[in-house]
Design an enzyme around this catalytic site. Structure first.
Site, PDB file in Angstrom:
ATOM      1  N   HIS A 142       0.831  -1.210   0.000  1.00  0.00           N
ATOM      2  CA  HIS A 142       0.000   0.000   0.000  1.00  0.00           C
ATOM      3  C   HIS A 142       0.869   1.266   0.000  1.00  0.00           C
ATOM      4  O   HIS A 142       0.625   2.202  -0.771  1.00  0.00           O
ATOM      5  CB  HIS A 142      -0.901  -0.027   1.232  1.00  0.00           C
ATOM      6  CG  HIS A 142      -1.655   1.238   1.460  1.00  0.00           C
ATOM      7  ND1 HIS A 142      -2.674   1.668   0.633  1.00  0.00           N
ATOM      8  CD2 HIS A 142      -1.528   2.201   2.422  1.00  0.00           C
ATOM      9  CE1 HIS A 142      -3.151   2.825   1.075  1.00  0.00           C
ATOM     10  NE2 HIS A 142      -2.467   3.183   2.147  1.00  0.00           N
TER      11      HIS A 142
ATOM     12  N   HIS B 251       1.196   5.174  -2.050  1.00  0.00           N
ATOM     13  CA  HIS B 251       1.542   6.535  -1.606  1.00  0.00           C
ATOM     14  C   HIS B 251       2.806   7.128  -2.241  1.00  0.00           C
ATOM     15  O   HIS B 251       2.821   8.297  -2.630  1.00  0.00           O
ATOM     16  CB  HIS B 251       1.732   6.550  -0.083  1.00  0.00           C
ATOM     17  CG  HIS B 251       0.447   6.493   0.677  1.00  0.00           C
ATOM     18  ND1 HIS B 251      -0.440   7.536   0.708  1.00  0.00           N
ATOM     19  CD2 HIS B 251      -0.109   5.511   1.441  1.00  0.00           C
ATOM     20  CE1 HIS B 251      -1.487   7.213   1.460  1.00  0.00           C
ATOM     21  NE2 HIS B 251      -1.307   5.980   1.909  1.00  0.00           N
TER      22      HIS B 251
ATOM     23  N   GLU C 235      -6.184   9.059  -0.069  1.00  0.00           N
ATOM     24  CA  GLU C 235      -6.409   7.606  -0.121  1.00  0.00           C
ATOM     25  C   GLU C 235      -7.300   7.177  -1.287  1.00  0.00           C
ATOM     26  O   GLU C 235      -7.030   6.174  -1.924  1.00  0.00           O
ATOM     27  CB  GLU C 235      -7.034   7.122   1.192  1.00  0.00           C
ATOM     28  CG  GLU C 235      -6.117   7.212   2.404  1.00  0.00           C
ATOM     29  CD  GLU C 235      -4.950   6.221   2.365  1.00  0.00           C
ATOM     30  OE1 GLU C 235      -4.876   5.404   1.439  1.00  0.00           O
ATOM     31  OE2 GLU C 235      -4.100   6.304   3.266  1.00  0.00           O
TER      32      GLU C 235
ATOM     33  N   SER D 179      -3.355   0.827  -4.803  1.00  0.00           N
ATOM     34  CA  SER D 179      -2.766  -0.378  -4.206  1.00  0.00           C
ATOM     35  C   SER D 179      -3.821  -1.474  -4.052  1.00  0.00           C
ATOM     36  O   SER D 179      -3.598  -2.459  -3.375  1.00  0.00           O
ATOM     37  CB  SER D 179      -2.151  -0.046  -2.844  1.00  0.00           C
ATOM     38  OG  SER D 179      -3.137   0.436  -1.945  1.00  0.00           O
TER      39      SER D 179
HETATM   40 FE   LIG Z   1      -2.623   4.985   3.263  1.00  0.00          FE
END
Ligand SMILES: [Fe+2]
Length: 514
Positions: free
Chosen positions: A292, A297, A337, A356
């Site tokens: 993730h 990110h 997000e 992700s």
């Molecule tokens: Fe996150």
């Protein structure tokens, strides 16, 4: 320390109404009590120190709150600033609601269970990090999805996996600001999990990810070991980000509290997990993991506009109330997000939760969900979903637009600014003049380099100033301008009592040259 709760209970029955009212009036004067609620409830902000917490003091203090049917809004522990007995002593910050008639007796009871029970004005602003080293204290975890506590976690019954997670947690807890990031020798099984995730997601990126993401991803494959058969090392990735946007990574043990996580962003620090999801569930993880962080990110944090947007949310969170933190965390959720943006006539993903997650990335761009334009006022209070796909996604025009809108929302608590903008002497930087403050060209240029995050900085400064004497704006700006060096940390000492460090970001488009 006295812990006789039987006596406390008896005192409650004997307390006269007049005595209680005097106590409430006194607390009101100190600014720590809001007793204006119509239902007779009073909001209290308390700090206390617990000694010998390994024995029974913590549960005794908790029992006091339980005894008075106190509604706890916020409960936070930190290692005691001035330990009395041992290094295990804890400072506790509590925001709670109790019936007005019980205020006096609640405080008296707490004083029997803890040291230094305070209700003063200085406690109205929650603790927040002043310098990057303070982030060593920002590692409070949300344990909802912890593999050793959550029965539904795919690794719950796998003792080997839980042991491995404990190893990663130790690395994160022992990390101190400035240390090199730990290098990990990932197992063959961990690398196989990474490979499966990497292959599948990579096939979707060209058609689903925004161009900023794709550009950075290409660079990461070239310079940071992003490959199917290799899990990149945080140290290499952190160096890459630092060169591009000033962001750096530090290891996290798991899902952090919103307050701690957002506070790190204010310093352009991203708290990053280093473990990988359980091999039995490569396409889904209930908590953040290295797939993730590294695939979701990191590529976006290499983009200057996005990095500034992330830092702005972090700066706005410093010293904020629980309600404000909740709003900022929700804003973060629907943008960083799960955000979508317009690009060349189509919609692309920039949110890490999407980039992700193979399933949700497909779903988010399938035209099945509801889409709404990004509007911080609406987005920050919209209900979100952390157990299934989002029912709604917010679409930003672009990051610049999202950043500007964020400023408008934060405006009421910031320094007033004039409407016009000016161009600095060398014509390279735009600057916004500050009302009522004499601004020399030198100061204007300095402010322009600080760009947007100056206003967030000032907001944080004002919150901090509530805790002490407010120095004059002139003095503050003069001091600030003298020491401002874009890309470095600024230290402000106000009224000889406070110290505040914040990373400065240059607002111009050649950050690395500043
Ligand atoms: Fe996150």
């Amino acid at each position: 320390m006295k812990t006789d709760f039987g006596v406390i209970s008896g005192q409650g029955e004997e307390a006269s109404k007049e005595k209680v009212m005097r106590s409430i009036q006194s607390l009101n004067r100190q600014g720590s009590l809001d007793s204006s609620k119509e239902d007779g409830g009073a909001t209290l902000i308390l700090t206390l120190t617990l000694c010998n917490v390994r024995k029974t003091e913590l549960s005794r203090a908790a029992k006091v709150f339980e005894m008075f049917e106190t509604q706890i809004h916020h409960f936070e522990t930190r290692r005691a600033k001035k330990p009395k007995n041992s290094d295990d002593d804890l400072d506790i910050f509590v925001e709670c609601e109790v019936h007005s008639a019980d205020v006096n007796i609640l405080i008296t009871s707490l004083k029997r269970a803890a040291e230094d029970v305070k209700t003063g004005r200085e406690d109205k602003v929650p603790w927040f990090p002043r310098k990057i080293q303070d982030l060593d204290e920002c590692h409070h975890l949300i344990t909802t999805y912890d593999p050793s506590l959550d029965h539904c976690h795919p690794g719950y019954t796998d003792l080997e996996y839980r042991k491995r997670r404990a190893f990663f947690a130790d690395l994160a807890y022992n990390y101190r600001a400035g240390d090199p990031l730990p290098r990990i020798e990932y197992t063959a099984q961990e690398t196989a999990t990474w490979r499966e995730v990497y292959r599948k997601l990579r096939s979707l990126y060209p058609t689903h990810a925004c161009t900023q993401y794709l550009d950075a991803f290409q660079q990461l494959e070239k310079y940071c070991g992003y490959q199917e058969d290799n899990i990149p090392q945080l140290q290499d990735v952190s160096r890459f980000l630092k060169e591009r946007t000033g962001f750096q990574l530090r290891p996290a043990a798991g899902l952090l509290s919103a307050r701690d996580f957002l506070a790190s962003l204010a310093f352009r620090v991203f708290q990053c997990t280093q473990y990988i999801r359980h091999f039995s569930s490569p396409m889904h993880s209930p908590e953040p993991d290295c797939c993730h962080e590294l695939l979701g990110h990191v590529p976006m944090l290499a983009n200057k506009e996005f990095a500034q947007f992330s830092q702005d949310i972090g700066l706005a969170s410093l010293g904020s109330s629980e309600t404000e933190i909740e709003k900022l965390a929700t804003l973060y959720w629907f943008t960083v997000e799960f955000g979508l943006c317009k690009q060349n006539g189509s919609i692309r993903a920039y949110g890490a939760g999407l980039l992700s997650s193979y399933g949700e990335l497909m779903y988010a761009l399938s035209n099945k969900p509801e889409y709404k334009p990004f509007d911080p006022e609406v987005t920050s209070v919209h209900p979100y979903q952390d157990q299934a796909f989002q029912p709604v996604y917010f679409i930003a025009e672009n990051f610049e637009d999202a950043k500007d809108k964020l400023h408008i929302v934060a405006q009421p608590k910031l320094l007033k600014i004039s409407e016009g903008t000016r161009i600095c002497q060398n014509g390279k930087h735009k600057a916004t003049s500050v009302q009522g403050v004499p601004t020399s060209m030198y100061l204007m240029e300095t402010l322009s380099k600080m760009a947007s995050n100056f206003f967030f900085f000032f907001s944080s400064f004002q919150k901090m100033a509530k805790q002490s004497r407010m120095p004059s704006i002139d003095r503050f700006l003069g001091f600030y301008a003298e020491r401002a060096t874009p890309g470095c940390f600024l230290e402000v000492k106000a009224a000889d009592m406070l110290c505040f460090c914040i990373p400065l970001a240059c607002g111009c488009n050649n950050y690395e040259l500043c």
